[in-house]
Design a protein around this motif. Structure first.
Motif, PDB file in Angstrom:
ATOM      1  N   PHE A  15     -29.966  -0.397  25.678  1.00 48.98           N
ATOM      2  CA  PHE A  15     -31.125  -1.038  26.275  1.00 48.98           C
ATOM      3  C   PHE A  15     -30.801  -1.640  27.636  1.00 48.98           C
ATOM      4  O   PHE A  15     -31.627  -1.606  28.541  1.00 48.98           O
ATOM      5  N   GLU A  16     -29.613  -2.179  27.787  1.00 44.38           N
ATOM      6  CA  GLU A  16     -29.225  -2.710  29.090  1.00 44.38           C
ATOM      7  C   GLU A  16     -29.143  -1.593  30.119  1.00 44.38           C
ATOM      8  O   GLU A  16     -29.581  -1.748  31.255  1.00 44.38           O
ATOM      9  N   THR A  17     -28.595  -0.442  29.714  1.00 43.11           N
ATOM     10  CA  THR A  17     -28.524   0.703  30.611  1.00 43.11           C
ATOM     11  C   THR A  17     -29.920   1.161  30.995  1.00 43.11           C
ATOM     12  O   THR A  17     -30.195   1.434  32.176  1.00 43.11           O
ATOM     13  N   MET A  18     -30.799   1.241  29.996  1.00 44.95           N
ATOM     14  CA  MET A  18     -32.173   1.660  30.273  1.00 44.95           C
ATOM     15  C   MET A  18     -32.877   0.657  31.181  1.00 44.95           C
ATOM     16  O   MET A  18     -33.617   1.042  32.084  1.00 44.95           O
ATOM     17  N   GLU A  19     -32.638  -0.630  30.953  1.00 41.05           N
ATOM     18  CA  GLU A  19     -33.264  -1.652  31.779  1.00 41.05           C
ATOM     19  C   GLU A  19     -32.788  -1.524  33.221  1.00 41.05           C
ATOM     20  O   GLU A  19     -33.590  -1.584  34.155  1.00 41.05           O
ATOM     21  N   ARG A  20     -31.483  -1.318  33.414  1.00 40.95           N
ATOM     22  CA  ARG A  20     -30.969  -1.132  34.774  1.00 40.95           C
ATOM     23  C   ARG A  20     -31.584   0.103  35.414  1.00 40.95           C
ATOM     24  O   ARG A  20     -31.967   0.093  36.575  1.00 40.95           O
ATOM     25  N   HIS A  21     -31.705   1.165  34.620  1.00 39.46           N
ATOM     26  CA  HIS A  21     -32.284   2.403  35.140  1.00 39.46           C
ATOM     27  C   HIS A  21     -33.753   2.196  35.499  1.00 39.46           C
ATOM     28  O   HIS A  21     -34.212   2.671  36.532  1.00 39.46           O
ATOM     29  N   ILE A  22     -34.472   1.485  34.659  1.00 43.26           N
ATOM     30  CA  ILE A  22     -35.893   1.243  34.898  1.00 43.26           C
ATOM     31  C   ILE A  22     -36.085   0.497  36.207  1.00 43.26           C
ATOM     32  O   ILE A  22     -36.878   0.888  37.056  1.00 43.26           O
ATOM     33  N   PHE A  23     -35.366  -0.579  36.358  1.00 41.98           N
ATOM     34  CA  PHE A  23     -35.565  -1.403  37.535  1.00 41.98           C
ATOM     35  C   PHE A  23     -34.989  -0.760  38.788  1.00 41.98           C
ATOM     36  O   PHE A  23     -35.486  -0.975  39.878  1.00 41.98           O
ATOM     37  N   SER A  24     -33.965   0.060  38.640  1.00 44.23           N
ATOM     38  CA  SER A  24     -33.412   0.713  39.820  1.00 44.23           C
ATOM     39  C   SER A  24     -34.251   1.917  40.213  1.00 44.23           C
ATOM     40  O   SER A  24     -34.287   2.287  41.376  1.00 44.23           O
ATOM     41  N   SER A  84     -34.939 -12.556  28.153  1.00 41.68           N
ATOM     42  CA  SER A  84     -33.996 -11.530  28.604  1.00 41.68           C
ATOM     43  C   SER A  84     -33.689 -10.548  27.482  1.00 41.68           C
ATOM     44  O   SER A  84     -33.863 -10.852  26.297  1.00 41.68           O
ATOM     45  N   THR A  85     -33.211  -9.382  27.888  1.00 43.00           N
ATOM     46  CA  THR A  85     -32.874  -8.329  26.931  1.00 43.00           C
ATOM     47  C   THR A  85     -31.749  -8.771  26.008  1.00 43.00           C
ATOM     48  O   THR A  85     -31.776  -8.500  24.805  1.00 43.00           O
ATOM     49  N   GLN A  86     -30.765  -9.469  26.549  1.00 45.79           N
ATOM     50  CA  GLN A  86     -29.652  -9.933  25.724  1.00 45.79           C
ATOM     51  C   GLN A  86     -30.133 -10.891  24.641  1.00 45.79           C
ATOM     52  O   GLN A  86     -29.646 -10.873  23.517  1.00 45.79           O
ATOM     53  N   GLU A  87     -31.111 -11.717  24.988  1.00 49.42           N
ATOM     54  CA  GLU A  87     -31.664 -12.635  23.986  1.00 49.42           C
ATOM     55  C   GLU A  87     -32.398 -11.861  22.890  1.00 49.42           C
ATOM     56  O   GLU A  87     -32.353 -12.246  21.722  1.00 49.42           O
ATOM     57  N   VAL A  88     -33.074 -10.762  23.265  1.00 55.45           N
ATOM     58  CA  VAL A  88     -33.759  -9.922  22.272  1.00 55.45           C
ATOM     59  C   VAL A  88     -32.737  -9.343  21.301  1.00 55.45           C
ATOM     60  O   VAL A  88     -32.912  -9.395  20.082  1.00 55.45           O
ATOM     61  N   VAL A  89     -31.636  -8.810  21.839  1.00 56.94           N
ATOM     62  CA  VAL A  89     -30.592  -8.231  20.994  1.00 56.94           C
ATOM     63  C   VAL A  89     -30.011  -9.304  20.084  1.00 56.94           C
ATOM     64  O   VAL A  89     -29.799  -9.076  18.886  1.00 56.94           O
ATOM     65  N   LYS A  90     -29.773 -10.487  20.639  1.00 54.68           N
ATOM     66  CA  LYS A  90     -29.220 -11.583  19.840  1.00 54.68           C
ATOM     67  C   LYS A  90     -30.184 -11.947  18.707  1.00 54.68           C
ATOM     68  O   LYS A  90     -29.761 -12.191  17.574  1.00 54.68           O
ATOM     69  N   ARG A  91     -31.475 -11.978  18.999  1.00 57.66           N
ATOM     70  CA  ARG A  91     -32.466 -12.280  17.957  1.00 57.66           C
ATOM     71  C   ARG A  91     -32.430 -11.246  16.843  1.00 57.66           C
ATOM     72  O   ARG A  91     -32.506 -11.576  15.669  1.00 57.66           O
ATOM     73  N   PHE A  92     -32.341  -9.958  17.224  1.00 56.73           N
ATOM     74  CA  PHE A  92     -32.287  -8.909  16.211  1.00 56.73           C
ATOM     75  C   PHE A  92     -31.023  -9.037  15.365  1.00 56.73           C
ATOM     76  O   PHE A  92     -31.065  -8.840  14.151  1.00 56.73           O
ATOM     77  N   GLU A  93     -29.905  -9.360  15.998  1.00 56.18           N
ATOM     78  CA  GLU A  93     -28.670  -9.556  15.236  1.00 56.18           C
ATOM     79  C   GLU A  93     -28.821 -10.734  14.283  1.00 56.18           C
ATOM     80  O   GLU A  93     -28.408 -10.670  13.128  1.00 56.18           O
ATOM     81  N   THR A  94     -29.418 -11.815  14.768  1.00 57.70           N
ATOM     82  CA  THR A  94     -29.635 -12.997  13.941  1.00 57.70           C
ATOM     83  C   THR A  94     -30.569 -12.674  12.775  1.00 57.70           C
ATOM     84  O   THR A  94     -30.330 -13.103  11.645  1.00 57.70           O
ATOM     85  N   GLN A  95     -31.619 -11.910  13.055  1.00 55.72           N
ATOM     86  CA  GLN A  95     -32.557 -11.533  12.000  1.00 55.72           C
ATOM     87  C   GLN A  95     -31.871 -10.703  10.928  1.00 55.72           C
ATOM     88  O   GLN A  95     -32.153 -10.847   9.746  1.00 55.72           O
ATOM     89  N   GLU A  96     -30.961  -9.844  11.348  1.00 58.50           N
ATOM     90  CA  GLU A  96     -30.233  -9.036  10.372  1.00 58.50           C
ATOM     91  C   GLU A  96     -29.387  -9.933   9.472  1.00 58.50           C
ATOM     92  O   GLU A  96     -29.381  -9.777   8.253  1.00 58.50           O
ATOM     93  N   GLY A  97     -28.689 -10.898  10.068  1.00 54.23           N
ATOM     94  CA  GLY A  97     -27.885 -11.838   9.286  1.00 54.23           C
ATOM     95  C   GLY A  97     -28.744 -12.659   8.351  1.00 54.23           C
ATOM     96  O   GLY A  97     -28.395 -12.883   7.185  1.00 54.23           O
ATOM     97  N   THR A  98     -29.885 -13.103   8.862  1.00 55.38           N
ATOM     98  CA  THR A  98     -30.806 -13.882   8.041  1.00 55.38           C
ATOM     99  C   THR A  98     -31.335 -13.041   6.883  1.00 55.38           C
ATOM    100  O   THR A  98     -31.418 -13.516   5.749  1.00 55.38           O
ATOM    101  N   GLY A  99     -31.657 -11.792   7.163  1.00 57.87           N
ATOM    102  CA  GLY A  99     -32.137 -10.891   6.107  1.00 57.87           C
ATOM    103  C   GLY A  99     -31.094 -10.692   5.022  1.00 57.87           C
ATOM    104  O   GLY A  99     -31.414 -10.723   3.827  1.00 57.87           O
ATOM    105  N   ASN A 100     -29.848 -10.501   5.445  1.00 58.88           N
ATOM    106  CA  ASN A 100     -28.762 -10.345   4.463  1.00 58.88           C
ATOM    107  C   ASN A 100     -28.595 -11.607   3.632  1.00 58.88           C
ATOM    108  O   ASN A 100     -28.405 -11.539   2.418  1.00 58.88           O
TER     109      ASN A 100
END
Length: 141
Positions: A15-24, A84-100
């Motif tokens: 996603f970070e690569t795609m975001e850089r590509h999108i904005f560039s 930010s995208t990094q915060e989105v990824v962190k949220r998804f990681e946190t949600q996975e831990g919470t789900g487990n």
């Protein structure tokens, strides 16, 4: 757990690569036959035999994809309540831990319910035995 972290890291990088590509890609110069440094490919250029029409069609496709990705990121950011995208990824990681964790709690609760059911049956059987003994004693009197 390590697989999910690895997967999350791979998604984050993608996603970070795609975001850089999108904005560039927005920096590309349309209609001039030139490409921006961010979107140029040293192996492909307007000299490689492709016409300007092909380049323009490709630029349009890239721009359309960039818009789609940007909208998707905006929706994910809004849904996650982050900026930010990094915060989105962190949220998804946190949600996975919470789900487990919640699945673990559910399993424990279900096991406790089964154990309490066994205890209940045992106590009911004991109650029946005591109750029958009391009735037998009273009937003898």
């Amino acid at each position: 757990m390590m697989d999910s972290r690895k997967l999350a890291e791979e998604r984050k990088n993608y996603f970070e690569t795609m975001e850089r590509h999108i904005f560039s890609s927005k920096q590309s110069t349309k209609g001039t036959g030139r490409e921006s440094v961010a979107t140029s490919d040293p192996n492909k250029s307007s000299i490689d035999g492709r016409g300007e029409d092909d380049d323009e069609e490709e630029d349009e496709k890239v721009d359309e994809m960039a818009v789609l990705y940007e909208e998707a990121f905006t929706k994910m950011k809004r849904a996650a309540g982050v900026s930010s995208t990094q915060e989105v990824v962190k949220r998804f990681e946190t949600q996975e831990g919470t789900g487990n964790h919640l699945q673990d709690l559910q399993s424990r609760a279900e096991k406790e319910i089964r154990d309490l059911g066994v205890v209940k049956e045992s106590l009911e059987a004991e109650w029946e035995l005591v109750n029958n003994n009391i009735l037998n004693i009273k009937s003898r009197e």
